[in-house]
Design a protein around this motif. Sequence first.
Motif, PDB file in Angstrom:
ATOM      1  N   PRO A 209      32.513  46.045  41.182  1.00 12.21           N
ATOM      2  CA  PRO A 209      31.707  44.892  40.784  1.00 12.21           C
ATOM      3  C   PRO A 209      31.690  43.842  41.882  1.00 12.21           C
ATOM      4  N   GLN A 210      30.583  43.160  41.996  1.00 12.97           N
ATOM      5  CA  GLN A 210      30.497  42.071  42.964  1.00 12.97           C
ATOM      6  C   GLN A 210      31.534  41.013  42.614  1.00 12.97           C
ATOM      7  N   GLY A 211      32.135  40.472  43.650  1.00 15.50           N
ATOM      8  CA  GLY A 211      33.246  39.536  43.466  1.00 15.50           C
ATOM      9  C   GLY A 211      34.588  40.180  43.715  1.00 15.50           C
ATOM     10  N   SER A 212      34.591  41.542  43.825  1.00 20.32           N
ATOM     11  CA  SER A 212      35.835  42.246  44.136  1.00 20.32           C
ATOM     12  C   SER A 212      36.242  41.976  45.584  1.00 20.32           C
ATOM     13  N   THR A 213      37.497  42.289  45.890  1.00 24.20           N
ATOM     14  CA  THR A 213      38.025  42.084  47.241  1.00 24.20           C
ATOM     15  C   THR A 213      38.099  43.411  47.981  1.00 24.20           C
ATOM     16  N   VAL A 214      37.590  43.418  49.206  1.00 23.13           N
ATOM     17  CA  VAL A 214      37.626  44.611  50.057  1.00 23.13           C
ATOM     18  C   VAL A 214      38.582  44.345  51.218  1.00 23.13           C
ATOM     19  N   LEU A 215      39.554  45.235  51.413  1.00 19.52           N
ATOM     20  CA  LEU A 215      40.514  45.120  52.508  1.00 19.52           C
ATOM     21  C   LEU A 215      40.015  45.933  53.692  1.00 19.52           C
ATOM     22  N   LEU A 216      39.831  45.254  54.838  1.00 17.78           N
ATOM     23  CA  LEU A 216      39.398  45.913  56.058  1.00 17.78           C
ATOM     24  C   LEU A 216      40.577  46.059  57.010  1.00 17.78           C
TER      25      LEU A 216
END
Length: 711
Positions: A701-708
């Motif tokens: 879902p939009q608003g989630s956190t993505v770890l790069l």
Amino acid sequence: MKQNNKAYILIRYGFISLGLLFISICIVAKLFSTTVVEARAWNERARREMSQVKPIPPERGNILASNGSILACNLTCYDIKLDLRHNIFSGKKHSKIPMESVDSLADSLDVYYPRIPNLLSQHRDTIRKYSWHTRLKKEFEKDFKERPRALVVAKKMSDDDFDRIRNFPYLKTFKGSGQSIPVYKEEKNIRIYPFGKMAYRSIGRVHEVGDTRERHGYSGLEKDLDSLLYGKPGLAKKVTMTRGLSNWVATPPKRGYDILTTIDIDMQDILEEELQAVCDSARAEWGTAILMEVATGEIKAISNLERFEDGSYGEALNRAVLPFEPGSVMKSISMMIAFEDGLVKTVNDAIDCSPFQRTKDPHAPSVKNMKQVIEMSSNTGIARVLFRGYAQQPEKFHDRLRSIGFFTPFHSGIAGENTPIVKRLEPRDKNGNNITMTARHLDLARQTYGYNTMIPPLYTLAYYNAIANGGIFKRPHLVRALRDENGRDSVLNVNLPGLPERVCSQETAAKVRQCIREVVWGEHGTARAVRDDRVEIAGKTGTAYPVEENGYNMAKRRYAFCGFFPYDNPKYSCIALILAPGGTSANATSGQVLKRVALKLYSRGMLNNKSTFTAERTSQRPTLAASTRQDADKLSSQLGLTGSRQVKRPETRTAKSQIPDVKGYEPRSALAILEKAGYNVRIKGNGRVVGQAPAAGAPAPQGSTVLLTLK
């Protein structure tokens, strides 16, 4: 008829004239009362108003890494609010609130600014309870006068966020700006830390103090150097202007100093990563580590990790400056004193290591030379050596430690710094009662091998660093320079009163280094697992039981390793201290932290070496990361590159609520792509994106956190 109208008009003018005359009389009377009768009171009020002085808060200085990267800085942000009692909603312009448009507004807010994190992935009952649909409907159903004037939509946002919300459905139908529209922003200044939890305890944090709302530091460098970071407040006075009273800046505020620290971002990242890896494998309760430059005493990295209830690790209590029983890492300092005082002459001098002062040496042979005493960590051996000089006057051992600055505050810049605690073994206690020589001898023996003492890891490291530096003492410090608002640097004095220039001679330091080397490279060394032919490491292990409410907890141990590398020309010194369940060793825990850090520094060519990694990197064509900008050719031309390789941009078109693929991108472009898709981003490492979690194409879902992950 005309005459009657004329009379009527004259009567009306008469009333108007009388009214104007009455008003004029009132004005004159009030003027007389104000300027004559009440003059003193009004003058006093004016004096009070004009004498008001309002403080102007200064801008807080930044905290910088050694390369100028920002570790802490100020940021202007905004709380974005809706005025639901704005006249637009009063019914004068809209007879009825168009709830269909409000629902469209709520949809946009739930996607980009949800009331709780990851709202759209929650249970439908949670979505119904916390959605903006529910909240806005509830507010608009209230009577106009009962609606809030400041309904917070989003906190700590940028101008871009305000512009985005301003153009959401329904709100974009309102023309104008400022007070003519029902959405507005309230400016706030916050303190941000771009590297997140990196060196959290050492950098520190700020908070607002009392009613003044001034922001001051309460931990780390933010606290210790608060007077320099805060700056000097200015003063604003009331002055009369054409449209009334206004504030006039009488004394402008002076911005706080920027603090240039000694922290190296790359080394900090390495130290934290390796300490956490070892703590995780050892199931440690906590761990602390410090990496210091031998020649300068600059603290290049410092980490304090603690295991939380969920099993993860994070920055916690700064144990690097708290006192602990050091265990056998103290033996190297005791040996240094023995060589310097002439109690032993060479590393081949022998000592009887038979049972002594209620302890015994389990290692053969019973007679050892000085290298073997340190290599096999013989308690009896080091105690017997020091008894040659201090048996008759045990209190002199404390005095000898004092002579090398052992109890002098370092003022390192690390918050909560403690000094060592070593009992002075006097013949009488504080009440004047005699203490037997037997008891004093027992305490002296334990002090020489690291018990019956409390020493912060930072102090242990400082004296190992001096041994690595040929006996020259360098004060451990986190602050390199101050930088004023004009950009001028003021380098701080590294040497402080009470600290020695030397702790021992160069010859003594060389002898102790030979002994310490045997711990790793000797046949019976207690840290043989720390060996690696690429980087020659020298150091000493130490083990101690933690003291808890009911005495020593024998189920746990503190594992310490303190050393330096490379051995022939030491560049860095390092200490690691880990509390973990029994059954392992300092060789397999804290020693591995130092070994892994040393190898990573070697692999990156940071030990004045030309490593294979460095050679491969320089022999290859420069690589340009994938980017949303189409200027690779221009960049190659400006850099004068005859040949370069550009990472191909991945296909980023994905379905809604699926994470775009940003592998290969440079951080700025990856950040732009993900944020445009409605995701929050966390970055780990340096370079270009080599991994992302959740993976590309995964439903989220939009608003989630993505770890790069960058490399």
